[in-house]
Design an enzyme around this catalytic site. Sequence first.
Site, PDB file in Angstrom:
ATOM      1  N   ASP A   1      10.203   5.925 -10.017  1.00  0.00           N
ATOM      2  CA  ASP A   1       9.830   6.640 -11.237  1.00  0.00           C
ATOM      3  C   ASP A   1      10.606   7.949 -11.386  1.00  0.00           C
ATOM      4  OD1 ASP A   1       8.086   4.624 -11.836  1.00  0.00           O
ATOM      5  OD2 ASP A   1       6.291   5.670 -11.147  1.00  0.00           O
TER       6      ASP A   1
ATOM      7  N   LYS B   1      -0.680  -4.456  -3.234  1.00  0.00           N
ATOM      8  CA  LYS B   1      -1.980  -3.975  -2.763  1.00  0.00           C
ATOM      9  C   LYS B   1      -2.105  -2.505  -3.176  1.00  0.00           C
ATOM     10  CE  LYS B   1      -5.279  -2.684   0.359  1.00  0.00           C
ATOM     11  NZ  LYS B   1      -5.719  -1.314   0.711  1.00  0.00           N
TER      12      LYS B   1
ATOM     13  N   SER C   1       0.810  -1.209   0.000  1.00  0.00           N
ATOM     14  CA  SER C   1       0.000   0.000   0.000  1.00  0.00           C
ATOM     15  C   SER C   1       0.855   1.276   0.000  1.00  0.00           C
ATOM     16  CB  SER C   1      -0.951  -0.033   1.202  1.00  0.00           C
ATOM     17  OG  SER C   1      -1.961   0.923   1.080  1.00  0.00           O
TER      18      SER C   1
END
Length: 719
Positions: free
Chosen positions: A503, A517, A492
């Site tokens: 990224d 998740k 999460s």
Amino acid sequence: MSFLRLKIGLYAFLVTAVFVLASYRLFRRNSADGPSKEQVLIGTMVQGLSTAHYQPEKLDDAFSKRVFDLSLKRDDYRKTFLLASDVENLRRYQNDIDDEVKNGKRDFFDLSTQLMAQRVKEMQALYREILAKPFDFTTQETFQTDPEKASFPADKATQRELWRKMLKYETLSRVSEMMDAQEKAKTAKPSAATAAPAAANAAAPTAPEPVRTPAQIEAEARKRVLKFYDDQFADLSDVDANERLANYANVIANTYDPHTDYFAPKAKDDFDYQLTGRFEGIGAQLREKDGLIYIEDILPGSASARQGELKKGDAILRVAQGAAEPVSIEGWRITKAVTLIKGKKGSEVRLTVRKPDGATKVVSIIRDLVVNDETYARSAAITDKNQKIGYLQLSTFYADFNNDGGRSSAEDVKKELAKMNQEGVKGVIMDLRYNGGGSLNDAVDMAGLFIDSGPVVQVRDGRGRTQVLEDKDPRVQYSGPLVILVNKYSASASEILAAAMQDYKRAVIVGSTTYGKGTVQRIVDLDESLPNELNSLKPFGSLKFTTSKFYRVNGGSTQFKGVVPDVVLPDMYSYLEEGEKGSDYPLKWDEIAPARFRAWNTPPAYDKLRAESKARVATNQSFNIMNEVTQMSLARKKESVESLNLATYRTKQRQSRIEADKYEAAQKATTALAFSPLSADVQAASGDSVKVNRGQRFTKNIKKDITIGEAVSIIENQL
């Protein structure tokens, strides 16, 4: 973040309105005869989910089959109660459950309840008959331990043979454990606990296993198995109509996705604090799957964390209070198991656990108060090659949700980074292993500590509307080399932070692929959705369901696939089929348009760092042994057919222990990392022994962590 909170509050209001409307429609439709509690619960739940869930299910034959399959799995996960003919009898409703839900009928539910009740009564007589006679462990026969590879018995003779082998296998495992305890007692030296009276608040020492003959051991093992099944069947008999309805409602909810759950009123309370002992206990969070209770998480600073042997993924088989006889909890519900596991500070609990590779181990834990301070962000310095590397551990993304003066993980991490900057560290290792997530806002704010500004995560609802959550603060708290450690239990919010740093090319993500998740849930109180005319049927409990999905700034979802590290390291638990992929009916991975963002100006040399790490790992004895043990564990996991011959069984168990001991020995031989407290923490402690000891406990169990050691080398390769 005020705009985000406003949108969430409005959305919560609209979601509640959806369920209110669903219940009113149901009530109006059934008002002539007056709907039953089951009709209201199932009807309101399904109609509400059909509108409010992120990916609503059509009430068609495909939905019906999902409910049928999951219901069958939950009712008889080991395929020991129902006959193949029973399953075929139930299969008549395989495509009709959707129509039953629409029309308020319960034929499938009633028949499955009736068949299970009948078979439970028959199997109760059967197991008692089988366990009345001794087993012969010298014969050569086997038992299939994986229910997924087994079939429902074709007839009662086949079923009887299945139960005989199953009971023999369970007796065999207890015989082996008792033999181990007896052998250990022969070679054990008197301990200080047995040589001197126990201290005032200390737990009583565990009584030694009495010396028994092989025949006596076999008889005692059968007696323990009998008690386990007597307890289990007593539980089955205690299940009332409300509990059966709640279980069925949860099956329907779980067919939408693994994180959509129905909570009966008491179950909602258990969800709110699912720790074993809210203030006193072992500090382990539990989950129930396929009739076993697993360790879902270990609370930092708890008795379990300090003891160190209980791990996430362990299955608890038996529980003993100090020197008392172990009680088997296989087949128990969490609510009942917790009553045995939790207890007063200073008392001892002995857990017999099955490790992921199949080996069993008795873990003794002295219950204690959970120290809340140890759940917060903590840091230290690692000195290597005359340079200091910062180490920051974060176990959860906590936040002050109620605005009552509580702490924020983002603010605490900011303070720890400031202390490390003051220390002059050359790089920072951020440890998110076993971090199951938490506050989304804190994950966004935390990302902002490492980048100038920009989007961190995208959140899309079921209607395709996307909200981009951004860090708008151009200030960077820390700009040096950064390594983020993750594993398959990082989930999460952990995945959001790791994905954003990957990224942006701001950090090197190291470890194993994360949980996967990538969804957002909300909880609706179903009682608030009911018109006053139905008050007599209350309480109904609550429904937790998925409303949104997380997407990285590059457009890919964190759901299902998780985050793949830049540098993958061997992991003892990498062979487990855990994570979102291993659950029933998970939402799949997809992608949306990427957000506009600018990568970090000086990205790490990923290819070079990967090659250097690979070369080090290849020559590291501990990593090599870990990889070897992992491969053997994977092979054993695939070999689900177990021998019922005592000598063969014990040889296999002995081999498992040898492998585990080999890895532990390699870890002990590893050069310890030179951890030291940060200067700011030393000054703040001002000689306070409690704070000093807490700081020492923080690094005690990670000094020889080879993954952290490799992270240090990756930092040094960037200097």
